[in-house]
Enzyme design. Structure first.
Site, PDB file in Angstrom:
ATOM      1  N   CYS A   2       0.815  -1.197   0.000  1.00 30.40           N
ATOM      2  CA  CYS A   2       0.000   0.000   0.000  1.00 30.40           C
ATOM      3  C   CYS A   2       0.857   1.259   0.000  1.00 30.40           C
ATOM      4  O   CYS A   2       2.081   1.200   0.037  1.00 30.40           O
ATOM      5  CB  CYS A   2      -0.891   0.039   1.254  1.00 30.40           C
ATOM      6  SG  CYS A   2      -1.844  -1.473   1.529  1.00 30.40           S
ATOM      7  N   ASP A 104      -2.993 -10.047   6.903  1.00 31.79           N
ATOM      8  CA  ASP A 104      -1.855  -9.893   7.801  1.00 31.79           C
ATOM      9  C   ASP A 104      -1.949  -8.582   8.575  1.00 31.79           C
ATOM     10  O   ASP A 104      -1.406  -8.467   9.677  1.00 31.79           O
ATOM     11  CB  ASP A 104      -0.536  -9.974   7.030  1.00 31.79           C
ATOM     12  CG  ASP A 104      -0.431  -8.959   5.905  1.00 31.79           C
ATOM     13  OD1 ASP A 104      -1.467  -8.536   5.378  1.00 31.79           O
ATOM     14  OD2 ASP A 104       0.711  -8.604   5.532  1.00 31.79           O
ATOM     15  N   GLY A 378      15.971 -10.957  -6.605  1.00 28.79           N
ATOM     16  CA  GLY A 378      17.190 -11.474  -5.982  1.00 28.79           C
ATOM     17  C   GLY A 378      18.025 -10.416  -5.302  1.00 28.79           C
ATOM     18  O   GLY A 378      19.196 -10.652  -4.999  1.00 28.79           O
TER      19      GLY A 378
END
Length: 633
Positions: A2, A104, A378
């Site tokens: 967000c 979450d 990565g």
């Protein structure tokens, strides 16, 4: 994922007026959250929290923000992901908490209500930046994740504390003072980014990674309660030095694969499509391999390439993708792509930022967003496993220390007589380094002496400019370089670049190599397991070789560079020439126009390659130009 913003004021005002102001600030972050918006204002009219939502976990209204706790005593505006939220939820349920949805955000809010902010975030595996309000204590906590993956700015607009995921949210407040900080400009030309806690504006700062900054409303005023570090890269580095990993290299690879497999697996949890960036290098290949290992279907992977072969990684990425069996998509960038992207960079970076890999990063994010909402990257492997080519400069330092200090100092004084920007002058200047910290600072500096370019700026203290502590406390030179990169270059350049590029197209990027458990393990590796390039990343390579043949990934490191030098003489020449107008630069009074004009002429004539100096100036000028345009009615 967000965009968040808010206002905390010691002067209570109309709730409707406060709400509208917060809504207008949140609107500047719409690209970070196209799926929804919300504003919450406390009953006293002292706090407004705003949020723009990119729905990734719990797409229902139950995941909307700002969110109020079940007990009503805590409110949060949150940006990020807590990957272990399911485990924390189970623990909280055992303590009597009930949940409306499965986001979450709701778990984090309940954890704060149960344990307090600091203890709650210590339990979290994730990336986050959030504002949490404790109604009983009348305290606002601003929190940033351990490694600085997610950004958070704060500052003052008159008496109001204002904060947000990007500076544009702060500048949307009519009381915010947009006066520039000339000292921050000096830092910018040194590093090509502005390191935390500094920002381009004197009235704002960046929250440091791993910290909580608390503000309290009391006695009719706003008190800054200070900063608390709940996690410290330096403490982790010290702990790794004190208790190094004692096993064999194979045992180290086993341990790393176990931690990283879990880190990757947690970051594959989403209620939306996800994929991975794949360059064909060690780091992205390891992440893609461990994703494919845990997936029942081909993982979506994405890469971009250039017509200039020295910058093109597409072929090596495609080879790794074929071996792993991923569903691979690649794009070759054309000059027209550049002309579209480069002039728009200031729209996405709210302060000068000149890492030229921002261009391909934006392009690969835009490519991926056509297919997925979440991508794994990565990033972090070079810092954690000593992969940067500059780490090999340790050999130069060893040769330098064999020269008596008096001779090195005398030789360094000859540099200015050879011209500021000659390669020999730079090498002689390097000889004057008092210790390894000063040598490394010189090595990573874009502009070696920014005070000669910036008219009134002087560098404030940062991790690299504070020379009060003996660098040997960090261990060996390679460990020292890794720590300095982890504390500065990683959050303020690499992660800022990825955040702005990805959020510009509403794409969430997750970085499993920067799971704090991976960081803590990497910090414990002894010197023999941290060789410098060309054999850097020894333990990570061992993990990767279990999934991808060495011949597919053992190639010279390419980085994520772009052909800036050619662009400035061809496709971008007209655009750059307009921005570098000496009269305009002189009128701004910020930098030396004669030096800029000299660089431009030398580059265009082919006398010297000044591309990276010029890119620093161009990104400043493009940003100033956009700023001036926004100020015009």
């Amino acid at each position: 994922m967000c965009g968040i913003t808010g206002i905390l004021t010691p002067s209570p005002r109309s709730r409707d007026g406060l709400r509208e102001r917060a809504r207008s600030m949140a609107a500047t972050l719409a690209h970070r959250g196209p799926d929804g918006s919300g504003v919450w204002v406390d009953a006293a009219g002292c706090l407004a929290l705003g949020q723009r939502r990119l729905a990734v976990i719990d797409l229902s209204p139950q995941g909307a923000q700002p969110m109020v706790s079940a007990c009503g005593g805590h409110v949060i505006a949150y940006n990020g992901e807590i990957y272990n939220h399911r485990e924390i939820r189970v623990e909280l349920e055992s303590l009597g908490h009930a949940f409306r949805g499965h986001s979450d955000t709701e778990v984090l809010l309940a954890a704060i209500a149960q344990w307090g902010v600091e203890e709650a975030v210590k339990r979290c595996v994730g990336m986050f930046a959030f504002a949490a309000w404790d109604a009983a204590a009348r305290e606002l906590h601003l929190v940033r994740d351990r490694l600085g993956i997610k950004p958070l700015y704060a500052g003052f607009a008159g008496d109001d504390l204002v904060f947000g995921s990007e500076l544009k949210a702060l500048t949307a407040h009519p009381g915010f003072d947009t006066a520039l900080d000339p000292n921050a400009l000096a830092l910018y030309f040194r590093h090509n980014y502005i390191p935390a806690p500094h920002s381009i504006y004197s009235a704002a700062w960046k929250l440091r990674p791993g910290t909580i900054r608390t503000f309290r409303l009391a006695d009719g005023g706003l008190r800054d309660m200070g900063e608390t570090a709940y996690w410290s890269a330096r403490a982790v580095w010290d702990a790794g030095l004190a208790a190094p990993f004692g096993g064999t290299e194979e045992e180290a690879a086993d341990r790393l694969e176990a931690i990283l497999t879990d880190a990757v697996g947690l970051r594959m949890i989403a209620d939306v499509p996800l994929g991975a960036f794949l360059s064909g290098g060690i780091d992205s290949s390891a992440v893609a391999a461990l994703m494919q290992k845990q997936s029942q279907r081909p993982v979506n992977t994405y890469s971009i390439g250039f017509a200039e072969r020295e910058y093109d990684e597409a072929e090596r990425a495609a080879a790794v993708a074929r071996h792993l069996g991923t569903d691979h998509t690649e794009l070759t960038c054309s000059p027209s792509d550049l002309l579209d992207v480069v002039p728009r960079i200031p729209e996405h970076w709210d302060e000068p930022f000149s890492d030229s890999s921002q261009v391909p990063t934006y392009m690969v994010c835009k490519l991926a967003r056509k297919h997925v909402t979440v991508c794994l990257s990565g990033d972090g492997g070079d810092e954690l496993f000593a992969g940067y080519e500059r780490y090999a400069a340790l050999k130069l330092w060893n040769r330098m220390t064999a020269i008596p200090g008096s001779l090195r100092l005398a030789a360094s004084l000859l540099g200015p007589a050879l011209g500021r920007d000659s390669r020999l002058a730079s090498r002689l200047d390097c000889l004057g380094s008092r210790d390894f910290r000063a040598f490394y600072k010189h090595l990573v500096s874009h502009t070696k002496h920014p005070e000669r370019l910036v008219r009134s700026g002087r560098e404030p203290t940062t991790v690299l400019t504070d020379e009060g502590e003996d660098w040997r406390a960090l261990g060996d030179p390679v460990r020292a370089m890794q720590y300095w990169d982890l504390a500065t270059y990683l959050p303020d350049d690499i992660l800022a670049k990825v955040d702005r590029a990805s959020m510009a197209v509403s794409l969430e990027v997750r970085v499993p190599l920067l799971d704090h458990r991976v960081v803590e393990f990497a910090a414990s590796l002894p010197p023999a397991m941290r060789p410098v390039p060309p054999r850097g990343k020894r333990i990570l390579r061992k993990v990767l070789y279990r999934h991808v043949p060495p011949e597919l990934v053992d190639r010279p490191k390419m980085g994520f560079g772009v052909p800036i030098a050619d662009w400035l003489r061809n496709e971008l020449k007209e655009w750059a020439g307009d921005l570098l107008n000496p009269t305009a630069i002189r009128g701004q009074g910020l930098i030396d126009p004669c030096q800029v004009e000299r660089w431009w002429n030398e580059h265009q004539s082919g006398k010297a390659d000044r591309a990276y100096y010029l890119w620093d100036v161009l990104m400043l000028q493009a940003w100033l130009d956009q700023r001036a345009g926004e100020a015009r009615p």
